[in-house]
Design an enzyme around this catalytic site. Structure first.
Site, PDB file in Angstrom:
ATOM      1  N   GLU A  34      -6.005   9.724   9.593  1.00 13.00           N
ATOM      2  CA  GLU A  34      -4.640   9.648  10.132  1.00 13.00           C
ATOM      3  C   GLU A  34      -4.469  10.531  11.364  1.00 13.00           C
ATOM      4  OE1 GLU A  34      -1.393   9.289   7.484  1.00 13.00           O
ATOM      5  OE2 GLU A  34      -2.411   7.670   6.410  1.00 13.00           O
ATOM      6  N   ASP A  58       0.869  -1.180   0.000  1.00 13.23           N
ATOM      7  CA  ASP A  58       0.000   0.000   0.000  1.00 13.23           C
ATOM      8  C   ASP A  58       0.905   1.229   0.000  1.00 13.23           C
ATOM      9  OD1 ASP A  58      -2.439   1.554   0.358  1.00 13.23           O
ATOM     10  OD2 ASP A  58      -1.720   1.937   2.384  1.00 13.23           O
ATOM     11  N   SER A  59       0.303   2.373  -0.276  1.00  8.14           N
ATOM     12  CA  SER A  59       1.062   3.618  -0.225  1.00  8.14           C
ATOM     13  C   SER A  59       1.522   3.943   1.196  1.00  8.14           C
ATOM     14  CB  SER A  59       0.195   4.763  -0.760  1.00  8.14           C
ATOM     15  OG  SER A  59      -1.020   4.819  -0.026  1.00  8.14           O
ATOM     16  N   HIS A  69      -8.439   3.799   3.767  1.00  2.00           N
ATOM     17  CA  HIS A  69      -8.730   4.415   5.067  1.00  2.00           C
ATOM     18  C   HIS A  69     -10.216   4.453   5.407  1.00  2.00           C
ATOM     19  CE1 HIS A  69      -4.653   5.733   4.394  1.00  2.00           C
ATOM     20  NE2 HIS A  69      -4.619   6.421   5.515  1.00  2.00           N
ATOM     21  N   CYS A  82     -11.239   3.363  -0.763  1.00  2.00           N
ATOM     22  CA  CYS A  82      -9.933   3.827  -0.293  1.00  2.00           C
ATOM     23  C   CYS A  82      -9.631   3.066   0.990  1.00  2.00           C
ATOM     24  CB  CYS A  82      -9.989   5.338  -0.021  1.00  2.00           C
ATOM     25  SG  CYS A  82      -8.508   5.977   0.786  1.00  2.00           S
ATOM     26  N   CYS A 106      -3.787  -0.915  -2.018  1.00  2.00           N
ATOM     27  CA  CYS A 106      -4.093   0.504  -2.246  1.00  2.00           C
ATOM     28  C   CYS A 106      -5.078   0.645  -3.415  1.00  2.00           C
ATOM     29  CB  CYS A 106      -2.782   1.210  -2.588  1.00  2.00           C
ATOM     30  SG  CYS A 106      -2.946   2.943  -2.957  1.00  2.00           S
TER      31      CYS A 106
HETATM   32  N1  DGL Z   1      -4.017   3.920   0.073  1.00  2.91           N
HETATM   33  C1  DGL Z   1      -4.643   4.994  -0.683  1.00  2.91           C
HETATM   34  C2  DGL Z   1      -5.877   4.426  -1.409  1.00  2.91           C
HETATM   35  O1  DGL Z   1      -6.448   3.430  -1.011  1.00  2.91           O
HETATM   36  C3  DGL Z   1      -5.026   6.165   0.185  1.00  2.91           C
HETATM   37  C4  DGL Z   1      -3.850   6.989   0.653  1.00  2.91           C
HETATM   38  C5  DGL Z   1      -3.099   7.598  -0.523  1.00  2.91           C
HETATM   39  O2  DGL Z   1      -3.603   8.548  -1.150  1.00  2.91           O
HETATM   40  O3  DGL Z   1      -2.014   7.126  -0.799  1.00  2.91           O
HETATM   41  O4  DGL Z   1      -6.276   4.993  -2.397  1.00  2.91           O
END
Ligand code: DGL
Length: 275
Positions: free
Chosen positions: A156, A12-13, A190, A188, A75
């Site tokens: 976050e 993931d990012s 989060h 997403c 992600c």
């Molecule tokens: N993990 C990213 C997503 O699911 C969210 C956070 C980001 O923008 O990197 O799109």
């Protein structure tokens, strides 16, 4: 039955992919997992497709060094922009979170109004629309997509139940409420953390958690580890040791994960696609 004791790779990012890992572990507790959070370069959600593809290739190359049997792109943004590119360059299965969630949304809707929320990059890519349409048999649903860029920083910051978060969520979801959606895709990593707030705004809509959907698909694709009484292991890596990761990991994952190891993945060699 054939067994395969290699780990499953998840990237993931940043920290958000732990909401996906949580479902993978719950469904496959005996599996070993390698998790990579690209915390040095998060967020991906406001970056170009070219950049997200480069970063995703580097993440995948790192996971391949750990001899993984499957890569789960946790992600949504990377799934939207880089999944095809990864699939073409990897000789092991690669799954994203969008297609499993799209299939679930199509199965869930009764009135044909599906809401999708995500980062700017995910929504602009229209990946959810394309994927949902591929699963439709019969009348096409109406898809209502909205970008919610403030949700990631709110989560976050740990503002999961505050009045400010509820206010912002009401603003973002206004058009979805007016459209009477009965299904909302949390597009997403989060957003499952905001499910309690979101379900007060669209109380009649089923919330689709991408991580849960992707975990089922992952389970159907891999040969399992040899059965033992032992639980599997999780090795977590990050590209930057950020205070946010340590502070939030447990709430995203549901159990403690320890201190992740810091790694460098953007050396010149990783810029090439691996096979
Ligand atoms: N993990 C990213 C997503 O699911 C969210 C956070 C980001 O923008 O990197 O799109």
């Amino acid at each position: 039955m054939n067994f395969d004791n290699r780990p499953i790779g998840v990237f993931d990012s940043g920290i958000g992919g732990l909401t996906v890992l949580k479902h993978l572990v719950a469904l496959m507790p005996q599996e070993h997992f390698i998790y990579l959070g690209d915390t040095a370069r998060v967020p991906y959600g406001n970056k170009s497709a070219e950049t997200v593809q480069l970063y995703s290739r580097q993440c995948a190359a790192f996971l391949r060094e750990h001899d993984v049997k499957l890569i789960v792109v946790a992600c949504n943004t990377a799934s939207a922009l880089a999944l095809e590119d990864l699939r073409q360059s990897q000789s092991i299965p690669v799954i994203g979170v969008i297609d499993p969630a799209a299939r679930s949304a199509v199965a869930s809707t009764r009135n044909g109004h599906i809401g999708v929320i995500g980062t700017r990059a995910t929504i602009t890519s229209r990946a959810y629309e394309h994927s949902i349409m591929q699963h439709v048999q019969g009348t096409a649903p109406k898809i209502h997509s909205v970008t919610c860029p403030l949700f990631v920083p709110l989560v976050e910051e740990g503002w999961l139940h505050s009045d400010a978060t509820t206010f912002i969520a009401r603003e973002y979801l206004r058009t979805l409420v007016d459209a009477h959606i009965d299904t909302l895709v949390l597009g997403c990593t989060h957003y499952p953390m905001l499910a309690p707030v979101l379900s007060t705004i669209v109380p009649d809509a089923e919330l689709i958690d991408c991580g849960q959907c992707a975990a089922s698909e992952a389970q159907s694709l891999v040969k399992p580890c040899t059965p033992t009484d032992q639980h599997g292991t999780i090795h977590a890596y990050v590209t930057d040791q950020t205070p946010a990761f340590t502070a939030l990991a447990e709430s995203f994952l549901g159990f403690p994960i320890g201190i992740p190891e810091r790694v460098v993945i953007d050396g010149p060699d990783e810029r090439k696609a691996t096979s």
